[in-house]
Design an enzyme around this catalytic site. Structure first.
Site, PDB file in Angstrom:
ATOM      1  N   HIS A  33       0.857  -1.187   0.000  1.00 47.39           N
ATOM      2  CA  HIS A  33       0.000   0.000   0.000  1.00 47.39           C
ATOM      3  C   HIS A  33       0.896   1.240   0.000  1.00 47.39           C
ATOM      4  O   HIS A  33       2.128   1.122  -0.062  1.00 47.39           O
ATOM      5  CB  HIS A  33      -0.952  -0.031   1.214  1.00 47.39           C
ATOM      6  CG  HIS A  33      -0.253  -0.293   2.517  1.00 47.39           C
ATOM      7  ND1 HIS A  33       0.652   0.580   3.071  1.00 47.39           N
ATOM      8  CD2 HIS A  33      -0.303  -1.362   3.364  1.00 47.39           C
ATOM      9  CE1 HIS A  33       1.093   0.103   4.203  1.00 47.39           C
ATOM     10  NE2 HIS A  33       0.556  -1.097   4.408  1.00 47.39           N
ATOM     11  N   GLY A  35       1.909   3.109   2.238  1.00 50.59           N
ATOM     12  CA  GLY A  35       2.936   3.110   3.283  1.00 50.59           C
ATOM     13  C   GLY A  35       4.220   2.469   2.764  1.00 50.59           C
ATOM     14  O   GLY A  35       5.327   3.024   2.903  1.00 50.59           O
ATOM     15  N   HIS A  36       4.083   1.295   2.117  1.00 49.58           N
ATOM     16  CA  HIS A  36       5.262   0.622   1.546  1.00 49.58           C
ATOM     17  C   HIS A  36       5.890   1.477   0.449  1.00 49.58           C
ATOM     18  O   HIS A  36       7.106   1.575   0.346  1.00 49.58           O
ATOM     19  CB  HIS A  36       4.867  -0.725   0.928  1.00 49.58           C
ATOM     20  CG  HIS A  36       4.321  -1.724   1.900  1.00 49.58           C
ATOM     21  ND1 HIS A  36       3.011  -2.125   1.887  1.00 49.58           N
ATOM     22  CD2 HIS A  36       4.915  -2.413   2.899  1.00 49.58           C
ATOM     23  CE1 HIS A  36       2.808  -3.021   2.839  1.00 49.58           C
ATOM     24  NE2 HIS A  36       3.943  -3.215   3.470  1.00 49.58           N
ATOM     25  N   GLY A 146       8.852   0.938   8.392  1.00 48.47           N
ATOM     26  CA  GLY A 146       7.845   1.912   8.810  1.00 48.47           C
ATOM     27  C   GLY A 146       7.814   2.059  10.323  1.00 48.47           C
ATOM     28  O   GLY A 146       7.949   1.080  11.063  1.00 48.47           O
ATOM     29  N   GLU A 147       7.601   3.300  10.774  1.00 47.83           N
ATOM     30  CA  GLU A 147       7.506   3.542  12.216  1.00 47.83           C
ATOM     31  C   GLU A 147       6.190   3.023  12.790  1.00 47.83           C
ATOM     32  O   GLU A 147       6.023   2.991  14.000  1.00 47.83           O
ATOM     33  CB  GLU A 147       7.641   5.045  12.499  1.00 47.83           C
ATOM     34  CG  GLU A 147       9.059   5.535  12.313  1.00 47.83           C
ATOM     35  CD  GLU A 147       9.228   7.000  12.687  1.00 47.83           C
ATOM     36  OE1 GLU A 147       8.208   7.669  12.955  1.00 47.83           O
ATOM     37  OE2 GLU A 147      10.374   7.467  12.689  1.00 47.83           O
ATOM     38  N   MET A 187      -1.949   3.188   7.671  1.00 46.01           N
ATOM     39  CA  MET A 187      -2.071   2.205   6.589  1.00 46.01           C
ATOM     40  C   MET A 187      -1.474   0.879   7.026  1.00 46.01           C
ATOM     41  O   MET A 187      -0.433   0.837   7.687  1.00 46.01           O
ATOM     42  CB  MET A 187      -1.370   2.706   5.342  1.00 46.01           C
ATOM     43  CG  MET A 187      -2.151   3.817   4.710  1.00 46.01           C
ATOM     44  SD  MET A 187      -1.629   4.087   3.015  1.00 46.01           S
ATOM     45  CE  MET A 187      -2.620   5.520   2.643  1.00 46.01           C
TER      46      MET A 187
END
Ligand code: PAF
Length: 284
Positions: A33, A35-36, A146-147, A187
């Site tokens: 998504h 985010g990636h 991702g955080e 996300m």
């Protein structure tokens, strides 16, 4: 983009890439998504070549978790990565990652206890093991995570430090801020499990977290504030709250008041789906 599924092929492709610049790795389990894709774009800013991996890692799923249901869509994911200019996609199958007789586990203590480490026994061993293998396989100069999975990021940095990993060393493991939907929901590939009704209710999670943070920054007591947060989630249709805790952002130690480096961590279930989120405790 070159898609590789065998380790020998990966090694020679990586040797060739390394000769012409620095490699950033974005490890994923697919079902990509925004985010990636943000991780991929950030990777492209800091390196000459972006390598992505897609591997749904069975070792990080518990016996009653969603390993079988986890979305697998390699063709769709590959097209997205290709469109972002990814140079190399490493997509091993389970046999290539864990061949017959595989017997080694990487286990990080301290930062992996509590939060998801408490609720998902063995989860972070599975993450540390596969990420250590991915680092050795791809030998990237840096890696991006991702955080949203803040505790995972802490576990991976600790592992890199403790095992004296040279590529990538702890300082080149980069965290990228959580990408959110318009209503603030972080996300996640697991958002795809939500019904439209659950999806709407899920927007309460970031809102209730922000309200709790505003109260804490305002000097209100942490424990009743977190109890109110839990009530808000249950009232909005969440089935249960696994945890709602204030912790130190670096040590992941539990806090009962803001120490100036605090983060709020929440995991809550809506229907059969477990959502997690975390936010810094800072005034807006
Ligand atoms: O965050 C994820 O998607 C996974 O935990 C990771 C880091 C790719 C390891 O399987």
């Amino acid at each position: 983009m070159q898609t590789i599924t065998a380790l020998e092929t990966l090694r020679s492709a990586v040797d060739e890439l390394r000769a012409s610049g620095r490699i950033a790795l974005v490890p994923t389990m697919g079902a990509l998504h925004e985010g990636h894709l943000t991780l991929i774009r950030e990777a492209a800013k800091v390196a000459d070549h972006v390598a992505a991996s897609i591997f749904v890692n069975p070792r990080q799923f518990g016996p009653n978790e969603d390993l079988d249901a986890y979305p697998r869509q390699l063709a769709e994911d590959s097209a997205k990565l290709e469109a972002e200019g990814v140079t190399l996609l490493w997509a091993p199958d389970v046999e290539a990652m864990y061949p017959q007789g595989y017997a080694t586990n990487v286990s990080v203590s301290g930062v992996s206890s509590g939060l998801c480490g408490g609720d998902r026994p063995g989860h972070f061993d599975g993450v540390a093991t596969v990420v250590c293998k991915l680092f050795n396989q791809v030998r990237p100069d840096m890696a991006l995570f991702g955080e949203k999975d803040w505790q995972q990021l802490s576990v991976i940095r600790r592992m890199a430090r403790d095992l004296d990993l040279v590529l990538p060393h702890a300082d080149s493991i980069l965290g990228v801020p959580t990408v959110r939907e318009a209503d603030g929901l972080a996300m996640s590939s697991r958002n795809a499990y939500l019904t439209p009704e659950q999806r709407e209710a899920a927007g309460t999670l970031p809102r209730a977290m922000q309200e709790a943070i505003a109260r804490i920054v305002d000097g209100q007591e942490v424990r009743p504030t977190l109890a109110m947060l839990e009530d808000a989630l249950l009232g909005a249709g969440f089935a249960s709250v696994d945890y709602a805790e204030l912790r130190d952002a670096d040590s992941i130690d539990l806090l009962d008041s803001d120490n100036g480096n605090a983060r709020l961590f929440v995991a809550a279930r809506i229907g059969g789906t477990r959502l997690i989120d975390n936010m810094a405790v800072i005034g807006t």
